[in-house]
Scaffold this motif. Structure first.
Motif, PDB file in Angstrom:
ATOM      1  N   ALA A  31      38.466  40.383  41.984  1.00 26.21           N
ATOM      2  CA  ALA A  31      38.923  41.775  42.126  1.00 26.21           C
ATOM      3  C   ALA A  31      39.321  42.056  43.574  1.00 26.21           C
ATOM      4  N   ASN A  35      43.095  43.016  44.706  1.00 31.69           N
ATOM      5  CA  ASN A  35      43.342  44.244  45.468  1.00 31.69           C
ATOM      6  C   ASN A  35      44.030  43.943  46.798  1.00 31.69           C
ATOM      7  N   THR A  38      47.611  42.910  46.032  1.00 27.96           N
ATOM      8  CA  THR A  38      48.398  44.090  45.652  1.00 27.96           C
ATOM      9  C   THR A  38      48.777  44.889  46.891  1.00 27.96           C
ATOM     10  N   LYS A  74      34.742  45.497  34.320  1.00 21.81           N
ATOM     11  CA  LYS A  74      35.571  46.703  34.517  1.00 21.81           C
ATOM     12  C   LYS A  74      36.272  46.675  35.885  1.00 21.81           C
ATOM     13  N   VAL A  75      35.555  46.207  36.908  1.00 21.47           N
ATOM     14  CA  VAL A  75      36.124  46.145  38.259  1.00 21.47           C
ATOM     15  C   VAL A  75      37.321  45.195  38.276  1.00 21.47           C
ATOM     16  N   GLN A  77      39.129  44.164  35.619  1.00 26.12           N
ATOM     17  CA  GLN A  77      40.195  44.705  34.771  1.00 26.12           C
ATOM     18  C   GLN A  77      40.962  45.816  35.485  1.00 26.12           C
ATOM     19  N   THR A  78      40.250  46.642  36.237  1.00 25.37           N
ATOM     20  CA  THR A  78      40.894  47.727  36.993  1.00 25.37           C
ATOM     21  C   THR A  78      41.814  47.168  38.071  1.00 25.37           C
ATOM     22  N   SER A  79      41.374  46.129  38.775  1.00 30.59           N
ATOM     23  CA  SER A  79      42.213  45.545  39.828  1.00 30.59           C
ATOM     24  C   SER A  79      43.449  44.871  39.246  1.00 30.59           C
ATOM     25  N   ARG A  81      44.905  45.685  36.358  1.00 28.93           N
ATOM     26  CA  ARG A  81      45.759  46.779  35.874  1.00 28.93           C
ATOM     27  C   ARG A  81      46.520  47.418  37.048  1.00 28.93           C
ATOM     28  N   ARG A  82      45.839  47.632  38.169  1.00 25.92           N
ATOM     29  CA  ARG A  82      46.482  48.218  39.349  1.00 25.92           C
ATOM     30  C   ARG A  82      47.635  47.324  39.829  1.00 25.92           C
ATOM     31  N   GLU A  85      50.513  47.598  37.348  1.00 27.02           N
ATOM     32  CA  GLU A  85      51.172  48.898  37.502  1.00 27.02           C
ATOM     33  C   GLU A  85      52.009  48.966  38.774  1.00 27.02           C
ATOM     34  N   PRO A 129      41.228  38.338  31.886  1.00 27.42           N
ATOM     35  CA  PRO A 129      41.885  39.594  32.266  1.00 27.42           C
ATOM     36  C   PRO A 129      43.369  39.482  32.615  1.00 27.42           C
TER      37      PRO A 129
END
Length: 162
Positions: A31, A35, A38, A74-75, A77-79, A81-82, A85, A129
């Motif tokens: 993650a 990040n 990204t 979740k951490v 998956q969120t990274s 997804r970010r 996106e 993920p």
């Protein structure tokens, strides 16, 4: 980062990149990596002025793919997804040793859900993920796999899918 954006890419640079692959890291905070990638890619994209074309960005991650959820599912998956996106096209190359008795394709993980008393046991790859991944069982095929992934990415970019 294996190759800086401002450096010219040629066969010598490519050879230097492959020399940097050591595969000695014990774990990856995926993650945090995603990040950072990204943020770096968004910064690079903002430094280019392009009113005509959207800038397509490709991220290749080479890893054994194990332990991706050390920071929490979740951490991670969120990274991911970010990054998606933000328009990053990520390809995860899973280096899997065919001589290992536990191929990543055979690994099972418990999945906890609030409404269930006991965890469900699922394939690790079901929970993976990254939507685009390659399981590489022969490390000598890495250059060919990466060139195929790059070719497919160019095809997607040209058709406007990314």
């Amino acid at each position: 980062m294996l190759h800086q954006f401002h450096d010219q890419f040629n066969s010598e640079a490519g050879a230097k990149i492959f020399q940097q692959f050591k595969f000695e890291q014990q774990k990856t905070q995926i993650a945090q990596l995603i990040n950072q990638v990204t943020d770096t890619m968004l910064k690079a994209k903002s430094s280019f002025i392009s009113n005509v074309h959207e800038i397509a960005q490709l991220v290749l991650i080479v890893s054994d793919g194990r332990g991706l959820f050390l920071e929490g599912m979740k951490v991670v998956q969120t990274s991911v997804r970010r990054a998606l996106e933000a328009g990053l096209f990520m390809v995860f190359v899973v280096v899997d040793n065919p001589k290992n008795k536990d191929s990543i394709l055979d690994v099972k993980v418990p999945v906890f859900q609030e409404h269930l008393k006991h965890p469900e046991i699922r394939s690790y790859m079901e929970q993976f993920p990254f939507p685009f991944y390659i399981v590489l069982r022969n490390i000598t095929a890495l250059p060919q796999i990466l060139s195929d992934a790059l070719r497919q990415w160019f095809e997607l970019v040209n058709t406007g899918v990314t």
